[in-house]
Design an enzyme around this catalytic site. Sequence first.
Site, PDB file in Angstrom:
ATOM      1  N   LEU A 188       0.813  -1.229   0.000  1.00 41.05           N
ATOM      2  CA  LEU A 188       0.000   0.000   0.000  1.00 41.05           C
ATOM      3  C   LEU A 188       0.839   1.268   0.000  1.00 41.05           C
ATOM      4  O   LEU A 188       0.316   2.366   0.095  1.00 41.05           O
ATOM      5  CB  LEU A 188      -0.922   0.000   1.226  1.00 41.05           C
ATOM      6  CG  LEU A 188      -2.006  -1.087   1.227  1.00 41.05           C
ATOM      7  CD1 LEU A 188      -2.726  -1.098   2.556  1.00 41.05           C
ATOM      8  CD2 LEU A 188      -3.001  -0.880   0.097  1.00 41.05           C
ATOM      9  N   ARG A 189       2.157   1.092  -0.109  1.00 42.04           N
ATOM     10  CA  ARG A 189       3.016   2.276  -0.061  1.00 42.04           C
ATOM     11  C   ARG A 189       2.716   3.231  -1.215  1.00 42.04           C
ATOM     12  O   ARG A 189       2.737   4.450  -1.057  1.00 42.04           O
ATOM     13  CB  ARG A 189       4.479   1.843  -0.060  1.00 42.04           C
ATOM     14  CG  ARG A 189       5.422   2.929   0.444  1.00 42.04           C
ATOM     15  CD  ARG A 189       6.852   2.441   0.580  1.00 42.04           C
ATOM     16  NE  ARG A 189       7.079   1.807   1.867  1.00 42.04           N
ATOM     17  CZ  ARG A 189       7.620   0.608   2.026  1.00 42.04           C
ATOM     18  NH1 ARG A 189       7.974  -0.100   0.991  1.00 42.04           N
ATOM     19  NH2 ARG A 189       7.802   0.115   3.224  1.00 42.04           N
ATOM     20  N   GLY A 190       2.424   2.680  -2.389  1.00 39.13           N
ATOM     21  CA  GLY A 190       2.111   3.521  -3.557  1.00 39.13           C
ATOM     22  C   GLY A 190       0.891   4.386  -3.320  1.00 39.13           C
ATOM     23  O   GLY A 190       0.870   5.581  -3.650  1.00 39.13           O
TER      24      GLY A 190
END
Length: 357
Positions: free
Chosen positions: A290-292
Amino acid sequence: MTVTIPAPIRTRRQVFPFTAIVGQEEMKLALLLNVIDPKIGGVMIMGDRGTGKSTTIRALADLLPEIDVVAGDPFNSDPQDPDLMSDEVKQKLEQGEAIATVKKKVQMVDLPLGATEDRVCGTIDIEKALADGVKAFEPGLLAKANRGILYVDEVNLLDDHLVDVLLDSAAGGWNTVEREGISIRHPAQFVMVGSGNPEEGELRPQLLDRFGMHAEIHTVREPDLRVKIVEQRADFDANPDVFSQKYDAEQSALQEKIVQAQQLLPSVKLDYDLRVKISEICSELDVDGLRGDIVTNRAAKAIAALEGRTEVTVDDIRRVIVLCLRHRLRKDPLESIDSGYKVSKSVARVFGLELEE
């Protein structure tokens, strides 16, 4: 007979002005957004040799306004924010002691390629700790970089373990050193900027993903622009003071804009529908984790704040999403990083926009 030479009026080396840098808009935008919100997670700049990467980063550090630090503190502790304070300063405040503060330029720390982990993280003097019963800590580069910019040139040639240590500190905001049962920690919140030349190899996808943004820079091809850049450099080298004075007003205006954006950032809102669309794009592009999503949300808010707005628009997302996602599409270390076409194509489909050429 002793001759006293008067000290020069200017004791600090003159730095090429940020507002005088021609082109490389992608890199400049990524750096500005990370300064406004360091939690974006830093920038990886990949591009040809001699394209002004180091010059731009030094220019940015020089542009930033001075910060308040606790006098004599090796960690540049913030006198107001407990998250950016060393344990020693916190202890003094808890005991009601007064602490002196000074103004200081934002630090830009260069990490040399041959640096050891001890040089980066700091070391504990075990003999002194055992003999005197005190935690004798020799601060490293991470201590110096707290509340500043840590620049790693040729980051793709740095040992993977060391890159991991740097990115862990940048993400967590703290550096912990442990040796022989003694543990010391200090704040280490900085904007990490890595640069490199793709010809010398890429970072592993797992490490690349840890950088918030990825900017690509290319050698300027237009002859007129090349001539302008060469002439500017010659003028600056001939007389740095006179050249810099021409840009004083622009530098001050941009500095004020950054300060206002930092203050405005907590008030910036991103509609739920837009957040859903960002996640839809990440999902469609098969971005791991979920970093993006998180970085794109933060960067979109930062660009809105930079332009003095409290509502994120579709255009804000379109302008930052390629920088936030292009390096997260590479699953195989042998693949090259997407130029941004795949991301732009997905954005155009999800938001119903025309694909830009």
